[in-house]
Design an enzyme around this catalytic site. Structure first.
Site, PDB file in Angstrom:
ATOM      1  N   ARG A 155       7.781  -1.305   7.847  1.00  0.00           N
ATOM      2  CA  ARG A 155       7.259  -0.186   7.059  1.00  0.00           C
ATOM      3  C   ARG A 155       8.190   1.025   7.129  1.00  0.00           C
ATOM      4  O   ARG A 155       8.294   1.800   6.172  1.00  0.00           O
ATOM      5  CB  ARG A 155       5.845   0.170   7.527  1.00  0.00           C
ATOM      6  CG  ARG A 155       4.866  -0.951   7.235  1.00  0.00           C
ATOM      7  CD  ARG A 155       3.511  -0.725   7.848  1.00  0.00           C
ATOM      8  NE  ARG A 155       2.629   0.091   7.028  1.00  0.00           N
ATOM      9  CZ  ARG A 155       1.926  -0.354   5.998  1.00  0.00           C
ATOM     10  NH1 ARG A 155       2.017  -1.616   5.629  1.00  0.00           N
ATOM     11  NH2 ARG A 155       1.126   0.435   5.321  1.00  0.00           N
ATOM     12  N   ASP A 203       0.822  -1.201   0.000  1.00  0.00           N
ATOM     13  CA  ASP A 203       0.000   0.000   0.000  1.00  0.00           C
ATOM     14  C   ASP A 203       0.862   1.258   0.000  1.00  0.00           C
ATOM     15  O   ASP A 203       0.526   2.251  -0.655  1.00  0.00           O
ATOM     16  CB  ASP A 203      -0.946  -0.007   1.204  1.00  0.00           C
ATOM     17  CG  ASP A 203      -0.219  -0.374   2.499  1.00  0.00           C
ATOM     18  OD1 ASP A 203       1.014  -0.603   2.463  1.00  0.00           O
ATOM     19  OD2 ASP A 203      -0.874  -0.439   3.548  1.00  0.00           O
TER      20      ASP A 203
END
EC number: 2.4.1.223
Length: 921
Positions: A878, A835
């Site tokens: 992340r 994403d």
């Protein structure tokens, strides 16, 4: 008198006319007995009764119980007791009858309530049916008006013409120097519907093939094998391509021998029309050996051209093939920030032969300007640049003598100094890179200049080209003034002022555009070859080939399970979601302007890195004109306005609004061995308006259970099998996706229908953005000097997670086929960050932040199994992803935003007949 009576009594005498004493005594006796009797009755009888009542249950013998319970017959033997029994029985029967009547009435009330609820549902269904009929009628009327307005027959594709092999009727030009497309190219071999077939000769079949550079030949052959336009059928080919360079000098054939070999090609047809001769250069010292060869009507693509040789609009200036068999390492490319580097500009080079010696005459600088011969400005350039360096106003580095032996070069050309790695290290420290064109203006471009341009763009040094006569690579389709400064040599004294006057924003924009051009058209052999083909195809106005779509391998599954209705999903407040369409799924209209947009806005499409639909090439093998590609399915941004029905909210929603009157979206749901969660999520989509189909990406190697019954939600459910477990599968451009709008959603996401519909409406007004629900942002970690991923509540955001977001199918192609492979590899390595990668891509292309809708902070379903995002290592990975992506892109493309989209009349009470309409706030 009183005293007298008292005396008489006391003395027992008789008063006046009195009675005897006996009578008086008996009266007193009766009064005393009566008092005693009353006392016994009133005192002892209650005590005796109380005693027997308290001891009534203590008797051992039931027959001795005076007040104990007796049978009915015994109790009713007494007459008055029988009457009481009859009264009791009568009252009991009446009570039982009343209770039965009460239960009967309650049952009737419950039945009536059910009928009332059924009537209410029938009324609501009737309203929905009525609204649907109105919508169908409105759409039919609109379609009828559009057909009537067009009033033109449907065109069929023309019959493809195959030219004769001899081409005897093709007119000859007066001179090969005058060749242009109109007189040296046979358009009959290239119909609009031909698909641009290209035939490539095998160089090994000809003697000059053994003289080719092995690396260039190997890279060229690998590129040809994967190109979609290459065909093995030479009879239908539009263009014929032959690779003749780079030649190795010890075994280089003579010009006459090479000319004879070219003319003997089987499809040369006497003059070589529709042929392309490619001479690629891997070194800066590549010679222009084609200059002395008669090439007829064949086009030439190489890095070195003389003015007498170059034919504008016909020949092609190509970039050098530096990375022949290797992909560029993005981690070694310096970042685009900070904008300003150590040196303002730098130049290293040595001129082997001056223009004066080449012209065999000596003149003063002023005489050369006034005379007809070209003026040699290089002496003044040297003097001016040394003066700037000595002034120390800015850090500059100019060296006009190589420390080591300079590279071989053409006459009047500035030779390169040192090895490539040394030159790159200097350019990494330079804001601008000077490129001095050859002193002989008859040399319009040289391999040395293109090599300097390639290296400057690669490391982010903005090229400053001195010499406006130069023909930079692909100059007829690329606006070089957006990525480089092209300055005439007479303005050398003003160069320092010009460079210092450019703002940081303009510098970053030029550096970013240069990086885009380098990645798209220069970096690899695939890009170079594809760009050459794309230029020819664009010139002759043939549409690009459709981009490859990912074939969907469907997993057989059983459906038929009736999908329930979640009350939370159906609670939409006063929001009118629009009718649930009963027609078959409606795909986005096919793109119909491929044949007209090919020749329109060429520069805008080749050069626009920031635009949403005019930036990257659609395919890695055809980097041109994004607006021509057929994969988009429809002409987004070019269709006529006609979707809105006015400013009233009720009518607006009935027509969905926007500029397209009819449109649907596709749900793409990624899942991995969570069948129960998946089934619940699919059931929640039941009755969702404007839903075209659901594509379930089955990311597990284990197939679904055979006895699993899939819900029937009114639209097709396509279960797609993947080759491997990868989060990148979420963004594959599956051929089953027939709509432009994609709703990417996790299998555990919990969204109401009104929220989905609102997000769809917002996306239709911002089709180039990611429009979704959960927002995140990035932050700079000052102590560690790195970027962080943050999911805390904040007043701004820079990312919208694709676990619940709308985006255009266009970005699925770019993510899967164009985005650097290193990013997809990292997503597979961490099983994370897909994403973030999509947000990076869209923000990099559009230079716009995503759009968040609704005020909800969470959308996960309660009670679902724990997802990967709950792992402690999730956020650490992340963080690493963001920093790695920044290195690949060379800068941080994410942009902050502080607004959210809600309805115009958000939290505003309206009359019943006025429905809320939506707009950005």
């Amino acid at each position: 008198e009183l005293m007298t009576g008292y005396t008489m009594l006391r003395n027992g005498g008789v008063g006046n006319g009195g009675q005897p004493w006996v009578l008086r005594w008996s009266s007193r006796i009766r009064l005393t007995w009566l008092s005693f009797t009353l006392f016994v009755i009133l005192v002892f009888f209650p005590l005796i009764a109380h005693y027997y009542l308290t001891t009534i249950d203590d008797a051992d013998d039931a027959g001795k119980r005076i007040f104990g319970p007796r049978t009915g017959n015994e109790l009713c033997e007494v007459k008055h007791v029988q009457d009481l029994c009859r009264i009791r029985e009568s009252v009991s029967e009446e009570l039982l009858q009343l209770e039965a009547k009460r239960q009967e009435l309650n049952s009737e009330i419950a039945k009536l309530n059910l009928k009332i609820e059924a009537c209410k549902k029938s009324i609501e269904n009737a309203k929905q049916d009525l609204l649907q009929l109105k919508n169908v009628i409105s759409q039919t009327e609109h379609s009828y008006k559009e057909l009537m307005a067009q009033n033109q027959p449907k065109l069929s594709l023309p019959i493809r013409l195959l030219p004769d092999k001899d081409d005897a009727t093709f007119p000859l030009p007066k001179s090969n120097r005058n060749c242009r497309l109109h007189n040296c190219f046979d358009y009959s071999r290239c119909p609009l519907t031909s698909g641009f077939p290209v035939y490539v000769y095998n160089s090994d079949d000809y003697p000059f093939g053994s003289s080719l550079d092995p690396l260039i030949k190997q890279a060229f052959e690998a590129t040809v094998r994967t190109n979609v336009y290459v065909t093995e059928n030479a009879n239908i080919a539009c263009v014929y391509i032959i690779l003749v360079g780079e030649m190795q000098e010890p075994v280089m054939p003579k010009p006459t021998e090479l000319e004879q070999q070219l003319h003997s090609l089987p499809y040369w047809r006497t003059d070589g029309h529709n042929h392309l001769i490619i001479n690629l250069s891997r070194k800066s010292e590549t010679q222009n050996f084609i200059y002395n060869i008669s090439t007829g009507r064949a086009m030439i693509a190489q890095s070195t051209f003389y003015d007498a040789q170059y034919r504008p609009g016909f020949d092609i200036v190509v970039s050098p093939l530096v990375h022949a068999m290797s992909e560029p390492n993005f981690l070694e490319i310096p970042p685009q920030v900070p904008v300003k580097r150590k040196y303002l500009f730098s130049f290293q080079g040595e001129k082997i032969e001056s223009l004066r010696s080449s012209l065999q005459e000596v003149r003063s600088f002023e005489e050369e300007i006034e005379g007809d011969a070209p003026a040699d400005y290089d002496d003044r350039i040297i003097t001016t640049l040394k003066a700037v360096q000595d002034s120390k106003l800015d850090f500059v580095l100019v060296e006009f003598t190589c420390k080591n032996q300079p590279k071989a070069s053409l006459p009047t050309e500035w030779a390169l100094c040192g090895e490539r790695d040394d030159r790159l290290e200097l350019l990494k420290l330079s804001t601008f890179a000077l490129i001095i064109t050859p002193g002989d203006t008859r040399l319009v471009i040289s391999a040395g200049c293109t090599m300097r341009l390639f290296e400057a763009l690669e490391v982010g040094a903005i090229p400053v080209v001195l010499g406006e006569q130069v023909q930079l690579p692909y100059n007829d389709v690329i606006r070089w003034n957006e990525a480089a400064l092209i300055i005439p040599k007479p303005r050398i004294t003003e160069v320092h002022f010009l460079l210092r006057s450019i703002s940081d924003n303009d510098l970053l924009a030029m550096r970013r555009q240069g990086r885009f051009l380098w990645e798209t058209y220069f970096s690899t052999s695939d890009n170079v070859f594809s760009t050459v083909l794309a230029i020819i195809r664009t010139r002759i106005q043939i549409p690009a080939a459709p981009i490859r779509e990912e074939p969907a391998v469907e997993i057989p599954h059983r459906s038929g399970k009736a999908a329930g209705t979640d009350p939370n999903m159906a609670d939409n407040g006063d929001l009118d979601l629009g009718p649930v369409e009963t027609e078959p799924p409606y795909a986005s209209p096919k793109y119909l302007r491929n044949f007209t947009l090919t020749a329109m806005d060429i520069y805008r499409n080749w050069n626009s890195a920031p635009g949403p639909f005019h930036l990257f090439p659609y395919t890695p093998f055809d980097p041109v004109l994004p607006s021509e590609a057929k994969f988009m399915g429809s002409g987004t941004g070019f269709r006529p306005i006609g979707g809105g029905a006015g400013g009233s909210g009720k009518e607006f929603q009935a027509a969905l609004g926007g500029n397209v009157p009819r449109e649907q979206f596709t749900v793409v749901m990624l899942t991995y061995e969570r069948e129960e969660v998946l089934m619940n999520s699919l059931e929640r989509l039941n009755g969702l308006p404007y839903l075209n189909k659901v594509v379930v990406v089955w990311n597990s190697p284990k197939l679904p259970s055979e006895d699993l019954l899939w819900p029937d939600i009114g639209v097709p459910i396509m279960v797609v099998r993947t080759e491997k477990n990868s989060l990148n599968n979420r963004f594959l451009p599956w051929d089953e996706i027939e709509t432009e709008a994609i709703l990417s959603i996790d299998d555990d996401a919990h969204l109401r229908h009104d929220e989905i519909m609102f997000g769809f409406r917002v996306w239709r007004e911002a089709r180039d953005r990611i429009v979704g629900f959960p927002g995140r942002y990035h932050a700079w970690d000052i102590p560690h000097q790195s970027w962080l991923y943050n999911s805390n509540y904040s007043c701004e955001l820079s990312m919208v997670l694709t676990g619940a977001a709308f985006f255009h199918k266009y970005y699925a192609y770019l993510y899967s086929y164009v985005m650097p492979q290193a990013i997809r590899d990292m997503v597979d390595e961490y099983i994370n960050c897909e994403d973030i990668a999509m947000n990076f891509l869209v923000s990099h292309l559009t230079r716009k932040p995503p759009i968040k809708v609704t005020s909800r902070w969470t959308f996960r379903c309660p009670g679902c199994p724990q997802a990967l995002s709950h792992d402690d290592s999730h956020f650490h990975e992340r963080h690493k992803c963001i920093n790695f992506f920044v290195k690949v892109y060379g800068y941080m493309p994410l942009l902050y935003t502080q607004f959210r989209v809600d309805s115009v009349l958000f939290k505003t009470r309206l009359p019943h007949d006025k429905t809320k309409c939506f707009k950005f706030i």
